[in-house]
Scaffold this active site. Structure first.
Site, PDB file in Angstrom:
ATOM      1  N   LYS A  25       4.851   8.796  -9.814  1.00  0.00           N
ATOM      2  CA  LYS A  25       6.251   8.776  -9.375  1.00  0.00           C
ATOM      3  C   LYS A  25       7.077   9.753 -10.199  1.00  0.00           C
ATOM      4  CE  LYS A  25       6.371   4.618  -6.850  1.00  0.00           C
ATOM      5  NZ  LYS A  25       6.486   3.192  -6.856  1.00  0.00           N
TER       6      LYS A  25
ATOM      7  N   LYS B 276      -3.254   7.182  -0.740  1.00  0.00           N
ATOM      8  CA  LYS B 276      -3.301   5.816  -0.198  1.00  0.00           C
ATOM      9  C   LYS B 276      -2.179   5.596   0.835  1.00  0.00           C
ATOM     10  CE  LYS B 276      -0.291   3.210  -3.038  1.00  0.00           C
ATOM     11  NZ  LYS B 276       0.229   2.138  -3.724  1.00  0.00           N
TER      12      LYS B 276
ATOM     13  N   LYS C 256       3.833   2.091   2.114  1.00  0.00           N
ATOM     14  CA  LYS C 256       4.978   1.766   2.968  1.00  0.00           C
ATOM     15  C   LYS C 256       6.165   2.695   2.758  1.00  0.00           C
ATOM     16  CE  LYS C 256       5.092  -2.730   0.675  1.00  0.00           C
ATOM     17  NZ  LYS C 256       4.992  -2.416  -0.755  1.00  0.00           N
TER      18      LYS C 256
HETATM   19  P1  TYM Z   1       2.718  -3.349  -3.317  1.00  0.00           P
HETATM   20  O1  TYM Z   1       3.888  -3.934  -2.628  1.00  0.00           O
HETATM   21  O2  TYM Z   1       2.680  -1.884  -3.551  1.00  0.00           O
HETATM   22  O3  TYM Z   1       1.404  -3.755  -2.554  1.00  0.00           O
HETATM   23  C1  TYM Z   1       1.137  -5.119  -2.232  1.00  0.00           C
HETATM   24  C2  TYM Z   1      -0.361  -5.353  -2.262  1.00  0.00           C
HETATM   25  O4  TYM Z   1      -1.002  -4.493  -1.308  1.00  0.00           O
HETATM   26  C3  TYM Z   1      -2.003  -3.732  -1.964  1.00  0.00           C
HETATM   27  N1  TYM Z   1      -2.026  -2.386  -1.342  1.00  0.00           N
HETATM   28  C4  TYM Z   1      -3.086  -1.865  -0.738  1.00  0.00           C
HETATM   29  N2  TYM Z   1      -4.341  -2.324  -0.551  1.00  0.00           N
HETATM   30  C5  TYM Z   1      -5.202  -1.525   0.118  1.00  0.00           C
HETATM   31  N3  TYM Z   1      -4.868  -0.291   0.594  1.00  0.00           N
HETATM   32  C6  TYM Z   1      -3.619   0.210   0.428  1.00  0.00           C
HETATM   33  N4  TYM Z   1      -3.296   1.401   0.912  1.00  0.00           N
HETATM   34  C7  TYM Z   1      -2.670  -0.600  -0.265  1.00  0.00           C
HETATM   35  N5  TYM Z   1      -1.366  -0.404  -0.596  1.00  0.00           N
HETATM   36  C8  TYM Z   1      -0.990  -1.525  -1.260  1.00  0.00           C
HETATM   37  C9  TYM Z   1      -1.559  -3.656  -3.419  1.00  0.00           C
HETATM   38  O5  TYM Z   1      -2.624  -3.360  -4.276  1.00  0.00           O
HETATM   39  C10 TYM Z   1      -0.994  -5.038  -3.624  1.00  0.00           C
HETATM   40  O6  TYM Z   1      -2.030  -5.968  -3.889  1.00  0.00           O
HETATM   41  N6  TYM Z   1       3.402  -4.344  -8.164  1.00  0.00           N
HETATM   42  C11 TYM Z   1       2.927  -4.898  -6.921  1.00  0.00           C
HETATM   43  C12 TYM Z   1       3.618  -6.192  -6.557  1.00  0.00           C
HETATM   44  C13 TYM Z   1       3.558  -7.197  -7.642  1.00  0.00           C
HETATM   45  C14 TYM Z   1       2.471  -8.012  -7.989  1.00  0.00           C
HETATM   46  C15 TYM Z   1       2.920  -8.782  -9.094  1.00  0.00           C
HETATM   47  C16 TYM Z   1       1.180  -8.148  -7.483  1.00  0.00           C
HETATM   48  C17 TYM Z   1       4.582  -7.476  -8.489  1.00  0.00           C
HETATM   49  N7  TYM Z   1       4.192  -8.419  -9.350  1.00  0.00           N
HETATM   50  C18 TYM Z   1       2.076  -9.696  -9.713  1.00  0.00           C
HETATM   51  C19 TYM Z   1       0.353  -9.089  -8.121  1.00  0.00           C
HETATM   52  C20 TYM Z   1       0.795  -9.837  -9.203  1.00  0.00           C
HETATM   53  C21 TYM Z   1       3.168  -3.882  -5.815  1.00  0.00           C
HETATM   54  O7  TYM Z   1       3.966  -3.018  -5.933  1.00  0.00           O
HETATM   55  O8  TYM Z   1       2.447  -4.118  -4.698  1.00  0.00           O
END
Ligand code: TYM
Length: 330
Positions: free
Chosen positions: A114, A196, A199
């Protein structure tokens, strides 16, 4: 009480990557881990590490909450809540900043990426984000954290911070374990299969959003970038596009790559892509039908209210113990 915990950030509409890498996996795990309570939350405080328009953020928070339920989470062993409604996340987030070193945070690849893209306007919250994420997990002493591949580094840091805290202040936190699936842990962008699916991607053509029209989803899959040799074969290095589509196929059907290769032997990409488009559309159609119910339902608010109360109860009691260990108590 044993917990599985995870969250999704409401920075946009969740994608097929979020669905296969996270949401669908939560449902699968919930079915096989009946003696665990699932703490699933909308990570809204993580979303604001980059600027979000307030009215859009509000909408996305509700969308993520409704999508969790639309994907089939079982209410019996679920606590569903919104992160900002349980203020102890912020408190423990600050405590975790006092345990994390600058060098550790600087090494986080998500931050480095980022930083590279934004150049200007990178917030200090984006830098300390992994400390808040560690707090999300440690606040409840979660045993397991199911995530996609991109979050594994943050989980490793969480484990380090828990261990460091325990050795400084005495046994306090459970050191959590990460759960990553084999096939769908990193779904790639359909137009740029070396990045990857995200969103908040600039080019929406490479990204399938869970609430978008089904016809558009079909078109995006058929237009996915592949290569010229026309052979359905899993080879991430030389055939990243087709390998990504095969991962999606494998994740939905639970077929192995070899079985898929055999099925589409001598078929070319056209048939494979049309079959995949139908598989994805059938899967998302089910989610969308459920979503239409939940997004307009007052039951969603009731579930979130109950989730807030229950999560707060655990958080309050643990936070008191944490402060006591640190000497922050009269
Ligand atoms: P976020 O919102 O980016 O993504 C949510 C979950 O989706 C998974 N993910 C993917 N898996 C496969 N292929 C992809 N292209 C892909 N893009 C996203 C992410 O690995 C995630 O599991 N920081 C985290 C949110 C969070 C969190 C936590 C997760 C905050 N606190 C504590 C677990 C435990 C995040 O930004 O996820």
């Amino acid at each position: 009480m044993k917990f599985v915990l995870s969250g999704v950030k409401p920075t946009g509409i969740p994608t097929l990557g979020n669905y296969l890498g996270a949401l669908k996996n939560f449902v699968r795990l919930q079915n096989s881990m009946k003696d665990y309570e699932f703490l699933i939350f909308v990570a809204d405080l993580h979303a604001i590490t980059t600027y979000q328009k307030p009215e859009e953020l509000k909408e996305h928070i509700r969308t993520v909450a409704a999508l969790y339920l639309a994907c089939g989470l079982d209410l019996d062993n679920l606590t569903l809540f919104i992160q900002s409604e349980v203020h102890e996340h912020v408190e423990l987030g600050y405590v975790m900043q006092s345990v994390a070193y600058m060098g550790e945070l600087e090494r986080m690849t998500q931050y480095k990426d980022k930083m590279q893209k934004q150049v200007q306007g990178v917030t200090s919250a984006l830098f300390t984000y992994p400390a808040l994420m560690a707090a999300d997990i440690l606040l409840y002493n979660a045993t397991y954290v199911p995530v996609g591949d991109d979050q594994v580094q943050h989980l490793e840091l969480t484990r380090d911070l828990a261990t460091r805290f325990n050795s400084r202040y005495g046994e306090t936190f459970v050191v959590p374990q990460v759960l990553v699936q084999k096939t769908a842990s990193r779904i790639m962008d359909l137009q740029n299969p070396t990045r990857k699916m995200d969103k908040s991607a600039e080019n929406p053509k490479g990204c399938i959003f869970l609430t978008e029209p089904l016809d558009q989803i079909r078109k995006k899959i058929k237009a996915a970038v592949t290569d010229n040799d026309g052979i359905v074969r899993y080879d991430v290095e030389n055939k990243p596009g087709i390998s990504n589509l095969m991962s999606i196929y494998a994740s939905i059907t639970e077929m192995t790559f070899q079985q898929i290769e055999e099925k589409y032997h001598e078929c070319g990409y056209g048939i494979f892509k049309s079959d995949l488009a139908e598989l994805v559309v059938t899967e998302i159609d089910k989610v969308q039908k459920e979503y239409d119910y939940w997004i307009n339902s007052s039951e969603l608010d009731q579930i979130l209210n109950e989730g807030k109360a229950r999560a707060s109860m655990f958080a309050r009691s643990n936070m008191r113990k944490i402060y006591e260990k640190m000497g922050l108590k009269r």
